[in-house]
Design a protein around this motif. Structure first.
Motif, PDB file in Angstrom:
ATOM      1  N   TRP A  10     -23.473  20.450 -49.188  1.00  0.00           N
ATOM      2  CA  TRP A  10     -23.220  20.696 -48.190  1.00  0.00           C
ATOM      3  C   TRP A  10     -22.999  20.049 -46.364  1.00  0.00           C
ATOM      4  O   TRP A  10     -21.957  19.839 -45.722  1.00  0.00           O
ATOM      5  CB  TRP A  10     -24.321  21.480 -47.327  1.00  0.00           C
ATOM      6  CG  TRP A  10     -24.528  23.207 -48.007  1.00  0.00           C
ATOM      7  CD1 TRP A  10     -25.217  23.602 -48.801  1.00  0.00           C
ATOM      8  CD2 TRP A  10     -23.171  24.401 -47.436  1.00  0.00           C
ATOM      9  NE1 TRP A  10     -25.110  25.344 -49.731  1.00  0.00           N
ATOM     10  CE2 TRP A  10     -24.215  25.564 -48.275  1.00  0.00           C
ATOM     11  CE3 TRP A  10     -22.571  24.250 -47.047  1.00  0.00           C
ATOM     12  CZ2 TRP A  10     -23.050  26.697 -48.496  1.00  0.00           C
ATOM     13  CZ3 TRP A  10     -21.498  25.708 -46.672  1.00  0.00           C
ATOM     14  CH2 TRP A  10     -22.027  26.887 -47.627  1.00  0.00           C
ATOM     15  N   ALA A  11     -23.048  19.228 -46.733  1.00  0.00           N
ATOM     16  CA  ALA A  11     -22.957  17.372 -45.701  1.00  0.00           C
ATOM     17  C   ALA A  11     -21.645  17.658 -46.060  1.00  0.00           C
ATOM     18  O   ALA A  11     -20.434  16.998 -45.115  1.00  0.00           O
ATOM     19  CB  ALA A  11     -23.452  16.059 -46.854  1.00  0.00           C
ATOM     20  N   GLY A  12     -21.110  17.704 -47.543  1.00  0.00           N
ATOM     21  CA  GLY A  12     -19.307  17.184 -47.474  1.00  0.00           C
ATOM     22  C   GLY A  12     -18.506  18.120 -46.407  1.00  0.00           C
ATOM     23  O   GLY A  12     -17.791  17.825 -46.459  1.00  0.00           O
ATOM     24  N   VAL A  13     -19.605  19.774 -47.023  1.00  0.00           N
ATOM     25  CA  VAL A  13     -18.322  20.952 -46.128  1.00  0.00           C
ATOM     26  C   VAL A  13     -18.198  20.385 -44.037  1.00  0.00           C
ATOM     27  O   VAL A  13     -17.685  20.759 -44.059  1.00  0.00           O
ATOM     28  CB  VAL A  13     -18.788  22.246 -46.503  1.00  0.00           C
ATOM     29  CG1 VAL A  13     -18.343  22.726 -45.454  1.00  0.00           C
ATOM     30  CG2 VAL A  13     -18.476  23.079 -47.847  1.00  0.00           C
ATOM     31  N   LEU A  14     -19.574  20.403 -44.350  1.00  0.00           N
ATOM     32  CA  LEU A  14     -19.564  19.364 -42.689  1.00  0.00           C
ATOM     33  C   LEU A  14     -18.379  18.656 -41.835  1.00  0.00           C
ATOM     34  O   LEU A  14     -17.770  18.325 -41.440  1.00  0.00           O
ATOM     35  CB  LEU A  14     -20.791  20.142 -42.334  1.00  0.00           C
ATOM     36  CG  LEU A  14     -21.796  21.127 -42.384  1.00  0.00           C
ATOM     37  CD1 LEU A  14     -23.628  20.886 -42.204  1.00  0.00           C
ATOM     38  CD2 LEU A  14     -21.607  22.078 -41.112  1.00  0.00           C
ATOM     39  N   ARG A  15     -19.330  17.635 -42.952  1.00  0.00           N
ATOM     40  CA  ARG A  15     -17.936  16.515 -42.848  1.00  0.00           C
ATOM     41  C   ARG A  15     -16.238  16.917 -42.884  1.00  0.00           C
ATOM     42  O   ARG A  15     -15.674  15.695 -42.075  1.00  0.00           O
ATOM     43  CB  ARG A  15     -18.424  15.046 -43.342  1.00  0.00           C
ATOM     44  CG  ARG A  15     -17.724  14.423 -43.219  1.00  0.00           C
ATOM     45  CD  ARG A  15     -18.216  12.847 -44.055  1.00  0.00           C
ATOM     46  NE  ARG A  15     -18.553  13.444 -45.626  1.00  0.00           N
ATOM     47  CZ  ARG A  15     -19.372  13.711 -46.383  1.00  0.00           C
ATOM     48  NH1 ARG A  15     -20.770  13.786 -45.570  1.00  0.00           N
ATOM     49  NH2 ARG A  15     -19.109  13.763 -47.732  1.00  0.00           N
ATOM     50  N   LEU A  16     -15.809  17.474 -43.390  1.00  0.00           N
ATOM     51  CA  LEU A  16     -14.800  17.858 -44.196  1.00  0.00           C
ATOM     52  C   LEU A  16     -14.544  18.581 -42.339  1.00  0.00           C
ATOM     53  O   LEU A  16     -12.951  19.225 -41.731  1.00  0.00           O
ATOM     54  CB  LEU A  16     -14.734  18.982 -45.138  1.00  0.00           C
ATOM     55  CG  LEU A  16     -12.965  19.040 -45.459  1.00  0.00           C
ATOM     56  CD1 LEU A  16     -12.105  17.215 -45.766  1.00  0.00           C
ATOM     57  CD2 LEU A  16     -12.709  19.581 -46.470  1.00  0.00           C
ATOM     58  N   LEU A  17     -15.464  19.693 -42.300  1.00  0.00           N
ATOM     59  CA  LEU A  17     -15.113  20.440 -40.338  1.00  0.00           C
ATOM     60  C   LEU A  17     -15.258  19.411 -39.650  1.00  0.00           C
ATOM     61  O   LEU A  17     -15.166  20.237 -38.523  1.00  0.00           O
ATOM     62  CB  LEU A  17     -16.089  21.672 -40.917  1.00  0.00           C
ATOM     63  CG  LEU A  17     -15.555  22.788 -41.483  1.00  0.00           C
ATOM     64  CD1 LEU A  17     -16.743  23.533 -42.032  1.00  0.00           C
ATOM     65  CD2 LEU A  17     -15.001  23.149 -41.630  1.00  0.00           C
ATOM     66  N   SER A  18     -15.666  18.282 -39.485  1.00  0.00           N
ATOM     67  CA  SER A  18     -15.805  17.602 -38.392  1.00  0.00           C
ATOM     68  C   SER A  18     -17.123  18.127 -37.587  1.00  0.00           C
ATOM     69  O   SER A  18     -17.049  18.100 -36.261  1.00  0.00           O
ATOM     70  CB  SER A  18     -14.881  17.263 -37.280  1.00  0.00           C
ATOM     71  OG  SER A  18     -14.091  16.591 -38.360  1.00  0.00           O
ATOM     72  N   ARG A  19     -18.828  18.393 -38.332  1.00  0.00           N
ATOM     73  CA  ARG A  19     -19.435  18.899 -37.862  1.00  0.00           C
ATOM     74  C   ARG A  19     -20.870  18.229 -38.496  1.00  0.00           C
ATOM     75  O   ARG A  19     -20.705  17.201 -39.402  1.00  0.00           O
ATOM     76  CB  ARG A  19     -19.708  20.194 -38.365  1.00  0.00           C
ATOM     77  CG  ARG A  19     -18.956  21.786 -37.488  1.00  0.00           C
ATOM     78  CD  ARG A  19     -19.062  21.305 -36.189  1.00  0.00           C
ATOM     79  NE  ARG A  19     -17.690  22.645 -36.051  1.00  0.00           N
ATOM     80  CZ  ARG A  19     -16.837  22.660 -35.790  1.00  0.00           C
ATOM     81  NH1 ARG A  19     -15.993  21.215 -35.847  1.00  0.00           N
ATOM     82  NH2 ARG A  19     -15.774  23.620 -34.603  1.00  0.00           N
ATOM     83  N   PRO A  20     -21.831  18.189 -37.583  1.00  0.00           N
ATOM     84  CA  PRO A  20     -22.956  17.099 -37.986  1.00  0.00           C
ATOM     85  C   PRO A  20     -23.524  17.838 -38.723  1.00  0.00           C
ATOM     86  O   PRO A  20     -23.906  19.341 -38.493  1.00  0.00           O
ATOM     87  CB  PRO A  20     -23.441  17.330 -36.546  1.00  0.00           C
ATOM     88  CG  PRO A  20     -23.641  18.420 -35.701  1.00  0.00           C
ATOM     89  CD  PRO A  20     -21.204  18.896 -36.112  1.00  0.00           C
ATOM     90  N   ALA A  21     -24.036  17.428 -40.030  1.00  0.00           N
ATOM     91  CA  ALA A  21     -24.984  17.069 -40.940  1.00  0.00           C
ATOM     92  C   ALA A  21     -25.859  16.930 -41.140  1.00  0.00           C
ATOM     93  O   ALA A  21     -26.638  16.761 -41.357  1.00  0.00           O
ATOM     94  CB  ALA A  21     -24.426  16.796 -42.248  1.00  0.00           C
ATOM     95  N   ASP A  22     -26.277  17.838 -40.121  1.00  0.00           N
ATOM     96  CA  ASP A  22     -28.624  17.767 -39.866  1.00  0.00           C
ATOM     97  C   ASP A  22     -29.114  18.955 -41.042  1.00  0.00           C
ATOM     98  O   ASP A  22     -28.605  19.646 -41.443  1.00  0.00           O
ATOM     99  CB  ASP A  22     -28.747  17.675 -38.365  1.00  0.00           C
ATOM    100  CG  ASP A  22     -28.503  19.875 -38.113  1.00  0.00           C
ATOM    101  OD1 ASP A  22     -29.579  20.948 -38.242  1.00  0.00           O
ATOM    102  OD2 ASP A  22     -27.112  19.772 -37.525  1.00  0.00           O
ATOM    103  N   PRO A  23     -30.502  18.766 -41.084  1.00  0.00           N
ATOM    104  CA  PRO A  23     -30.574  19.249 -42.661  1.00  0.00           C
ATOM    105  C   PRO A  23     -31.413  20.478 -41.885  1.00  0.00           C
ATOM    106  O   PRO A  23     -30.725  21.790 -42.627  1.00  0.00           O
ATOM    107  CB  PRO A  23     -32.245  18.414 -42.448  1.00  0.00           C
ATOM    108  CG  PRO A  23     -32.065  17.058 -41.593  1.00  0.00           C
ATOM    109  CD  PRO A  23     -31.208  17.038 -40.804  1.00  0.00           C
ATOM    110  N   GLY A  24     -31.248  20.454 -41.162  1.00  0.00           N
ATOM    111  CA  GLY A  24     -31.544  22.382 -40.044  1.00  0.00           C
ATOM    112  C   GLY A  24     -30.218  23.242 -40.704  1.00  0.00           C
ATOM    113  O   GLY A  24     -29.923  24.445 -41.132  1.00  0.00           O
TER     114      GLY A  24
END
Length: 214
Positions: free
Chosen positions: A61-75
């Protein structure tokens, strides 16, 4: 070939379980304020290592969010993880009943591409699966279809030969991979057709010309 040596190896999603809930990817995209098309692309492009148990859920999920330029916060990652698990949680009750009834005639196993955390949740919700002869879940065995290793895992775990298996999957790519390792295989299109295929295969023997046409 003795009936006890015959093994029906089922895919899970698209066969026994239903495909992802409609609209799920759009709802997950909204969780992280991303366009649905971009989210869907990232979701599937990064999926293979997660499916094959080579990446954890937080890493995926961190990878998905990173690809979308979104913050990968735990919540956010946990919200997405739980929504994703729920989106793949439905089963086809007719197929469940048929799969369970088949065990009086053959060994029954499952080979599914499913991340480890999804597998834990699915098995908790579907305890009947623990009675099957083998659960080969990609996130647990560290290999996923159509990799030959996924099929060889089943062959070795059941101390069987490839010709002992009838593999059932809704994806032609996976059916082709099963045939390449020597299994009889069938592209699933519905229960009625499957009943005929299995009846014929059990009656004539694994690997027969009749069975392998499907």
């Amino acid at each position: 070939m003795a009936a006890g040596h015959r093994i029906v190896l089922f895919d899970l999603f698209g066969v026994i379980a239903l495909q992802q809930r409609p609209g799920s990817l759009a709802r997950m995209a909204a969780c992280c304020n991303a366009p649905t098309d971009a989210f869907t692309t990232a979701y599937w492009e990064l999926r293979p290592p997660y499916d094959a148990g080579r990446q954890s859920a937080p890493e995926y999920w961190a990878g998905v969010l990173r690809l979308l330029s979104r913050p990968a916060d735990p919540g956010t990652t946990e919200e997405l993880r739980l929504a994703d698990i729920d989106s793949w949680s439905r089963v086809d009750r007719r197929m469940v009943s048929f799969t369970r009834s088949l065990r009086s005639r053959a060994r029954v196993a499952v080979l599914s591409n499913i991340p480890a955390d999804h597998a834990d949740a699915f098995l908790a919700a579907q305890p009947w699966m623990h009675s099957l002869d083998l659960l080969a879940l990609s996130g647990k065995i560290n290999t996923a279809k159509p990799e030959p290793a996924a099929f060889h895992h089943c062959i070795n775990a059941l101390h069987a030969a490839p010709a002992d298996f009838l593999f059932v999957d809704d994806r032609a790519e996976n059916v082709g991979a099963a045939r390449a390792v020597g299994m009889t295989a069938h592209v699933f299109t519905g229960l009625d057709d499957l009943v005929e295929v299995i009846d014929s295969w059990l009656a004539t023997g694994a690997g027969s010309p009749t069975a392998s046409r499907h």
